[in-house]
Design an enzyme around this catalytic site. Structure first.
Site, PDB file in Angstrom:
ATOM      1  N   VAL A  23      -8.991   7.984  -2.399  1.00 62.31           N
ATOM      2  CA  VAL A  23      -9.265   9.381  -2.796  1.00 62.31           C
ATOM      3  C   VAL A  23      -8.557   9.683  -4.122  1.00 62.31           C
ATOM      4  CG1 VAL A  23      -8.860  11.808  -2.185  1.00 62.31           C
ATOM      5  CG2 VAL A  23      -9.627  10.203  -0.426  1.00 62.31           C
ATOM      6  N   CYS A  73       0.403  20.001  14.385  1.00 59.65           N
ATOM      7  CA  CYS A  73       0.987  21.266  13.935  1.00 59.65           C
ATOM      8  C   CYS A  73       0.355  22.445  14.667  1.00 59.65           C
ATOM      9  CB  CYS A  73       0.771  21.386  12.425  1.00 59.65           C
ATOM     10  SG  CYS A  73       1.359  22.907  11.712  1.00 59.65           S
ATOM     11  N   GLY A 104      -8.960  16.287  16.467  1.00 63.90           N
ATOM     12  CA  GLY A 104      -8.179  17.528  16.380  1.00 63.90           C
ATOM     13  C   GLY A 104      -8.089  18.023  14.946  1.00 63.90           C
ATOM     14  N   ASP A 128      -8.384   5.957  18.173  1.00 67.91           N
ATOM     15  CA  ASP A 128      -9.183   6.212  19.381  1.00 67.91           C
ATOM     16  C   ASP A 128     -10.694   6.098  19.171  1.00 67.91           C
ATOM     17  OD1 ASP A 128      -6.893   6.669  20.725  1.00 67.91           O
ATOM     18  OD2 ASP A 128      -7.088   8.843  20.811  1.00 67.91           O
ATOM     19  N   ARG A 244       3.523  -7.223  37.259  1.00 67.00           N
ATOM     20  CA  ARG A 244       4.351  -6.640  36.205  1.00 67.00           C
ATOM     21  C   ARG A 244       3.518  -5.661  35.384  1.00 67.00           C
ATOM     22  NH1 ARG A 244       7.700  -8.705  38.825  1.00 67.00           N
ATOM     23  NH2 ARG A 244       9.378 -10.107  38.213  1.00 67.00           N
ATOM     24  N   ARG A 253      -0.402   1.791  17.030  1.00 67.20           N
ATOM     25  CA  ARG A 253      -0.699   2.699  15.923  1.00 67.20           C
ATOM     26  C   ARG A 253      -0.193   2.171  14.584  1.00 67.20           C
ATOM     27  NH1 ARG A 253      -0.369   8.339  18.147  1.00 67.20           N
ATOM     28  NH2 ARG A 253       1.249   8.779  16.633  1.00 67.20           N
TER      29      ARG A 253
HETATM   30  O1  F6P Z   1      -3.762   9.143  17.715  1.00 68.38           O
HETATM   31  C1  F6P Z   1      -4.351   8.972  18.940  1.00 68.38           C
HETATM   32  C2  F6P Z   1      -3.324   8.632  19.967  1.00 68.38           C
HETATM   33  O2  F6P Z   1      -2.646   7.435  19.608  1.00 68.38           O
HETATM   34  C3  F6P Z   1      -3.848   8.538  21.379  1.00 68.38           C
HETATM   35  O3  F6P Z   1      -4.413   7.286  21.681  1.00 68.38           O
HETATM   36  C4  F6P Z   1      -2.612   8.825  22.177  1.00 68.38           C
HETATM   37  O4  F6P Z   1      -2.960   9.346  23.418  1.00 68.38           O
HETATM   38  C5  F6P Z   1      -1.914   9.847  21.341  1.00 68.38           C
HETATM   39  O5  F6P Z   1      -2.333   9.644  20.024  1.00 68.38           O
HETATM   40  C6  F6P Z   1      -0.415   9.786  21.386  1.00 68.38           C
HETATM   41  O6  F6P Z   1       0.086  10.840  20.636  1.00 68.38           O
HETATM   42  P1  F6P Z   1       1.598  11.044  20.253  1.00 68.38           P
HETATM   43  O7  F6P Z   1       1.940  10.005  19.235  1.00 68.38           O
HETATM   44  O8  F6P Z   1       1.656  12.420  19.679  1.00 68.38           O
HETATM   45  O9  F6P Z   1       2.388  10.854  21.496  1.00 68.38           O
END
Ligand code: F6P
Length: 319
Positions: A23, A73, A104, A128, A244, A253
């Site tokens: 961007v 936020c 969101g 996701d 387990r 992430r």
């Molecule tokens: O960004 C999506 C996500 O990783 C979902 O898979 C997970 O449920 C959520 O965010 C976790 O959010 P946080 O990091 O706010 O706990």
């Protein structure tokens, strides 16, 4: 249009950095000034932003996370928060916004941009893959590969010690990561929010397999469908087999974005700038069948339907 601002919002996704880079560099190449807003909507509310240039985004193409930072936020959902965000936009002569995020973030963007008539486009980035109307989001391929690497490691110990492993992957409302990972790792079962959990059936199938000589199992569970330690405890009780639990959590992430996530990111970054320059607004940039498409915010935030049965049945057939 002279000046645009870019922000990342919601949960970070690997590939946000290459999207920011695209961007900023494509925007400046087109003669625009590009501002970076820090910590998503919070940065607009609190005037945390600065003018970026070509060099501001050097050396980030291979980095996970987001140099702009991000957060969830709740203040942005208040009238006062929105007014303050709009004041920042006016004060800094920002003509349009690029929002890199997921469901969101686009719900918030749609609301804000309609209310204050600020042109805005979204770039779909979320592990996701929960944006309706497009094939995939920036970061989901990386997250699947990260989870898969971990599960391949777990398989080694599961096989060696002849155990059941319940592995929890991310996905509060969606079984997308779980299903994709299940197809790729060759697990025995997958538990997702879209299907009612039938633990008796899962255990029955484990016991039957055991009677046929099977000695190790991997069960994938999406976080929205159950908690791995609880499920592991139940499986031990119902099968008497040693079980387990592993919760992969936020490691999914982070990490270097895959080539797929990066290429998608740089492509959609360009598309977002072009979209704004063409005078189009309130759209999410995404790919469908190999083509760049623009989806209305309102459609993008609808629940994405997954081909759950097809994927689930294939996992079970190939077990
Ligand atoms: O960004 C999506 C996500 O990783 C979902 O898979 C997970 O449920 C959520 O965010 C976790 O959010 P946080 O990091 O706010 O706990």
């Amino acid at each position: 249009m002279k000046r645009i601002a870019v922000l990342t919002a919601g949960g970070d996704a690997p590939g946000m950095n290459p999207a920011i880079r695209s961007v900023v560099r494509y925007g400046t190449n087109k003669g625009l000034e590009v501002m970076g807003v820090f910590r998503g909507w919070w940065g607009l509310i609190n005037e945390e932003l600065k003018l970026f240039n070509h060099r501001s985004v050097s050396g980030i193409i291979n980095q996970g996370g987001t140099i702009l930072k991000t957060m969830r936020c709740s203040e942005f959902y208040t009238d006062e928060g929105q007014d303050r965000a709009y004041n920042t936009i006016k004060k800094h002569n920002i003509d349009a916004l690029v929002v890199i995020g997921g469901n969101g973030s686009f719900t918030a963007a749609d609301l804000f941009c309609k209310k204050y008539k600020v042109p805005c486009v979204g770039i779909a980035a979320s592990i996701d893959n929960d944006i309706n109307g497009i094939d995939t989001t920036i970061g989901s391929d990386t997250a699947i590969n990260t989870a898969l690497g971990a599960i391949d490691n777990i398989r080694d110990t599961a096989t060696s010690m002849e155990r059941v492993f319940v592995v929890e992957v991310m996905g509060r409302e969606s079984g997308f990561i779980a299903l994709k990972v299940a197809l790729a790792c060759g697990c025995e079962d997958v538990i997702i929010p879209e299907r009612k959990l039938d633990l008796e059936r899962v255990c029955h199938s484990i016991v039957n397999g055991n009677l046929r000589g099977k000695v190790s199992w991997i069960i994938i569970v999406a976080e929205g469908a159950g908690h791995a330690p609880d499920i592991a405890k139940d499986i031990t009780q119902m099968t008497t087999l040693e079980t387990r639990a592993v919760v992969l959590g936020h490691i999914q992430r982070g990490g270097r974005p895959t080539a797929f996530s990066r290429i998608l990111a740089v492509t959609l970054g360009q598309a977002a700038v072009d979209c704004l320059l063409s005078g189009t607004t309130n759209k999410v940039m995404g790919m469908s069948n190999g083509k760049i498409i623009e989806i209305d915010f309102q459609i993008a935030i609808q629940k994405k339907e997954l081909d759950v049965d097809r994927m689930y049945n294939l996992v079970k057939i190939l077990t």
